[in-house]
Design an enzyme around this catalytic site. Structure first.
Site, PDB file in Angstrom:
ATOM      1  N   TYR A  10      -9.217   5.470   7.883  1.00 38.41           N
ATOM      2  CA  TYR A  10      -9.331   5.795   9.317  1.00 38.41           C
ATOM      3  C   TYR A  10     -10.318   6.956   9.423  1.00 38.41           C
ATOM      4  O   TYR A  10     -10.075   8.019   8.870  1.00 38.41           O
ATOM      5  CB  TYR A  10      -7.991   6.245   9.884  1.00 38.41           C
ATOM      6  CG  TYR A  10      -6.944   5.177  10.039  1.00 38.41           C
ATOM      7  CD1 TYR A  10      -6.161   4.756   8.959  1.00 38.41           C
ATOM      8  CD2 TYR A  10      -6.708   4.591  11.275  1.00 38.41           C
ATOM      9  CE1 TYR A  10      -5.182   3.781   9.117  1.00 38.41           C
ATOM     10  CE2 TYR A  10      -5.727   3.612  11.442  1.00 38.41           C
ATOM     11  CZ  TYR A  10      -4.974   3.218  10.356  1.00 38.41           C
ATOM     12  OH  TYR A  10      -4.002   2.256  10.511  1.00 38.41           O
ATOM     13  N   TYR A  54       4.026   6.255  10.249  1.00 38.10           N
ATOM     14  CA  TYR A  54       3.152   5.135   9.899  1.00 38.10           C
ATOM     15  C   TYR A  54       3.945   4.040   9.168  1.00 38.10           C
ATOM     16  O   TYR A  54       3.815   2.854   9.486  1.00 38.10           O
ATOM     17  CB  TYR A  54       1.992   5.606   9.014  1.00 38.10           C
ATOM     18  CG  TYR A  54       0.864   4.597   8.927  1.00 38.10           C
ATOM     19  CD1 TYR A  54       0.922   3.546   8.014  1.00 38.10           C
ATOM     20  CD2 TYR A  54      -0.242   4.681   9.763  1.00 38.10           C
ATOM     21  CE1 TYR A  54      -0.096   2.601   7.946  1.00 38.10           C
ATOM     22  CE2 TYR A  54      -1.268   3.738   9.693  1.00 38.10           C
ATOM     23  CZ  TYR A  54      -1.183   2.702   8.788  1.00 38.10           C
ATOM     24  OH  TYR A  54      -2.190   1.761   8.719  1.00 38.10           O
ATOM     25  N   LYS A 101       1.074  -0.572  15.259  1.00 42.65           N
ATOM     26  CA  LYS A 101       2.476  -0.677  15.668  1.00 42.65           C
ATOM     27  C   LYS A 101       2.809  -1.923  16.485  1.00 42.65           C
ATOM     28  O   LYS A 101       3.985  -2.197  16.725  1.00 42.65           O
ATOM     29  CB  LYS A 101       2.855   0.561  16.506  1.00 42.65           C
ATOM     30  CG  LYS A 101       2.876   1.855  15.715  1.00 42.65           C
ATOM     31  CD  LYS A 101       3.904   1.808  14.615  1.00 42.65           C
ATOM     32  CE  LYS A 101       3.717   2.940  13.609  1.00 42.65           C
ATOM     33  NZ  LYS A 101       4.222   2.573  12.287  1.00 42.65           N
ATOM     34  N   PRO A 109      -4.067  -0.144  18.833  1.00 45.41           N
ATOM     35  CA  PRO A 109      -3.860  -0.600  17.440  1.00 45.41           C
ATOM     36  C   PRO A 109      -4.036   0.507  16.391  1.00 45.41           C
ATOM     37  O   PRO A 109      -3.772   0.297  15.224  1.00 45.41           O
ATOM     38  CB  PRO A 109      -4.923  -1.680  17.268  1.00 45.41           C
ATOM     39  CG  PRO A 109      -5.955  -1.385  18.292  1.00 45.41           C
ATOM     40  CD  PRO A 109      -5.233  -0.764  19.444  1.00 45.41           C
ATOM     41  N   HIS A 136       0.844  -1.201   0.000  1.00 44.82           N
ATOM     42  CA  HIS A 136       0.000   0.000   0.000  1.00 44.82           C
ATOM     43  C   HIS A 136       0.875   1.246   0.000  1.00 44.82           C
ATOM     44  O   HIS A 136       1.786   1.363   0.815  1.00 44.82           O
ATOM     45  CB  HIS A 136      -0.919   0.014   1.225  1.00 44.82           C
ATOM     46  CG  HIS A 136      -2.130  -0.867   1.072  1.00 44.82           C
ATOM     47  ND1 HIS A 136      -3.267  -0.711   1.817  1.00 44.82           N
ATOM     48  CD2 HIS A 136      -2.353  -1.922   0.251  1.00 44.82           C
ATOM     49  CE1 HIS A 136      -4.162  -1.617   1.461  1.00 44.82           C
ATOM     50  NE2 HIS A 136      -3.632  -2.375   0.517  1.00 44.82           N
TER      51      HIS A 136
END
Ligand code: APR
Ligand code: PHB
Length: 389
Positions: free
Chosen positions: A200, A384, A296, A292, A72
């Site tokens: 998100y 990220y 990580k 979550p 991604h």
């Protein structure tokens, strides 16, 4: 029995450390209290940082991930029915791999079997001894008998509820914790993902996350009260609520289906210091837990393994213990940066029960600033995809 490194815990941390050390000619034994089926039945997160991807390839465990995983280039953030994309590849030149942790664990077990790795399941009452001497050992019960493993080092890869962290005296151990006032309802469904990348979503009704495992296996999460009875969340109730929290264009694309896994998990940030006590070293969830939101958990375990693996290599190949002596401080420096990022993602994207209007406006402004600033997006992106080891 004698080995060089006795590893407590046959989850991702213990398995990849055992695999890397075995490939380097260092003897290990893994003691796991559960059956393999039980370990493999756990549904966990699904995003791998580029560092974790490289670790799996280095361990010779990356083939199926490279075949079946999804690279991604970015993620979507959404608020007030609008979404915008954070383009990792453009901003920081890196990507992530979407590949389920269950698959990672399966691949690690297969690799351990292929190399004749020693993983002892249903090891009960695992107890480390003489950690402050140069001859530590571990005892455990199995098949009605007590067993002893003499070793040079004991590695606690036994997760948050394991035994190893309890071996560090309370007078020495410092813990830092933030328990969040909500949980995540997770659903796995054999339906096509609603988006090609993760979404998100910050919403006044609560956080939502749209993820996936493959083109016909979707993973969704909703922020819910942590004490919600799972029975309250019928499939219909879940899909209705998910539709309310994500942008309309995505909600219109949702393909619903029966949940094949449904559970509610609490969220916490937790860090234990130090990560060493004599010949005992802590790795992964044994030393830290992250919410979550930043994906990580497994990735932090991987960087711990990286530091400890390199340190053990120096010790066994060059009789140099400097990296072992520096392990805890080195691992904790990266752990705290990932803990900060996971805390920031959680506080920016979730609704808190006591949230006042000011807090709401700050969240909206945080997201508006992100949408407007490549620099702000690059900061999110570099965290990220994974800070350097
Ligand atoms: N003796 C032997 N094994 C134990 C003991 C014990 N006393 N206590 C726990 N274990 C085993 C558990 O059964 C589990 O299989 O240790 C393993 C720990 O694995 P994880 O909890 O997965 O922790 P870790 O390997 O550090 O992986 C961290 O995986 O579980 C996720 O959320 C976690 O993403 C994070 C990552
Ligand atoms: C998942 O796919 O399970 C997942 C992805 C990203 C997260 C958490 C979980 O932040």
């Amino acid at each position: 029995m004698r080995t060089q490194v006795c590893i407590i815990g046959g989850g991702p941390s213990g398995l990849i450390l055992s695999q890397l050390l075995h490939k380097a000619g260092i003897d290990t034994v893994v003691l796991e209290r559960r059956t393999r089926d039980y370990v493999l039945s756990r549904i966990r997160a699904g995003v791998l940082e580029f560092g974790a991807v490289n670790m799996l390839r280095k361990a010779g465990v990356g083939a199926r991930m490279d075949r079946e995983g999804f690279v991604h280039d970015g993620v979507y953030l959404a608020a007030q029915n609008r979404g915008f994309r954070i383009d990792f590849k453009r901003l920081v030149g890196k990507q992530v791999m979407v590949y389920g942790q269950t698959e990672v664990t399966q691949d690690l077990y297969a690799a351990r079997d292929a190399m004749g790795g020693v993983v002892i399941h249903q090891a009960e009452g695992v107890t480390p001894h003489d950690l402050k001497t140069d001859a530590p050992f571990v005892t455990y019960h199995r098949d009605g008998a007590e067993h002893r493993i003499d070793c040079d080092y004991v590695i606690g890869c036994d997760g948050f509820h394991g035994v190893s962290r309890t071996c560090i005296p309370a007078s020495v151990l410092n813990t830092y914790e933030r328990v969040y006032p909500f949980g995540w309802l997770g659903v796995l469904s054999q339906t096509p993902p609603v988006s090609d990348e993760l979404i998100y979503a910050n919403h006044e009704r609560g956080f939502a996350l749209c993820s996936m495992r493959n083109e016909n296996l979707s993973r969704y999460y909703l922020q819910v009260p942590v004490d919600d009875p799972i029975e309250k969340w019928t499939d219909a109730a879940f899909w209705d609520e998910l539709r309310r929290r994500i942008p309309e264009d995505a909600a219109g694309r949702i393909v619903t289906g029966a949940a094949i896994e449904k559970s509610i998990a609490p969220l916490r940030s937790f860090v234990a210091e130090p990560m060493r006590w004599g010949r005992l070293f802590l790795v992964g969830d044994a030393a830290h837990i992250v919410p979550p939101t930043g994906a990580k958990g497994l990735n932090l375990a991987m960087s711990d393994v990286h530091y400890l693996y390199e340190a053990l290599l120096s010790r066994y190949n060059d009789r140099d213990e400097a990296a072992l002596d520096g392990y805890s401080a080195c691992a904790l420096a990266r752990i705290w940066k990932s803990t900060r990022f996971s805390w920031w993602m959680t506080t920016t994207l979730h609704r808190f029960p006591d949230q006042a209007g000011f807090d709401q406006r700050i969240q909206e402004t945080e997201l508006a600033y992100l949408e407007s600033s490549d620099i702000a997006q690059a900061a999110l992106a570099e965290n990220y995809v994974g800070l350097p080891y």
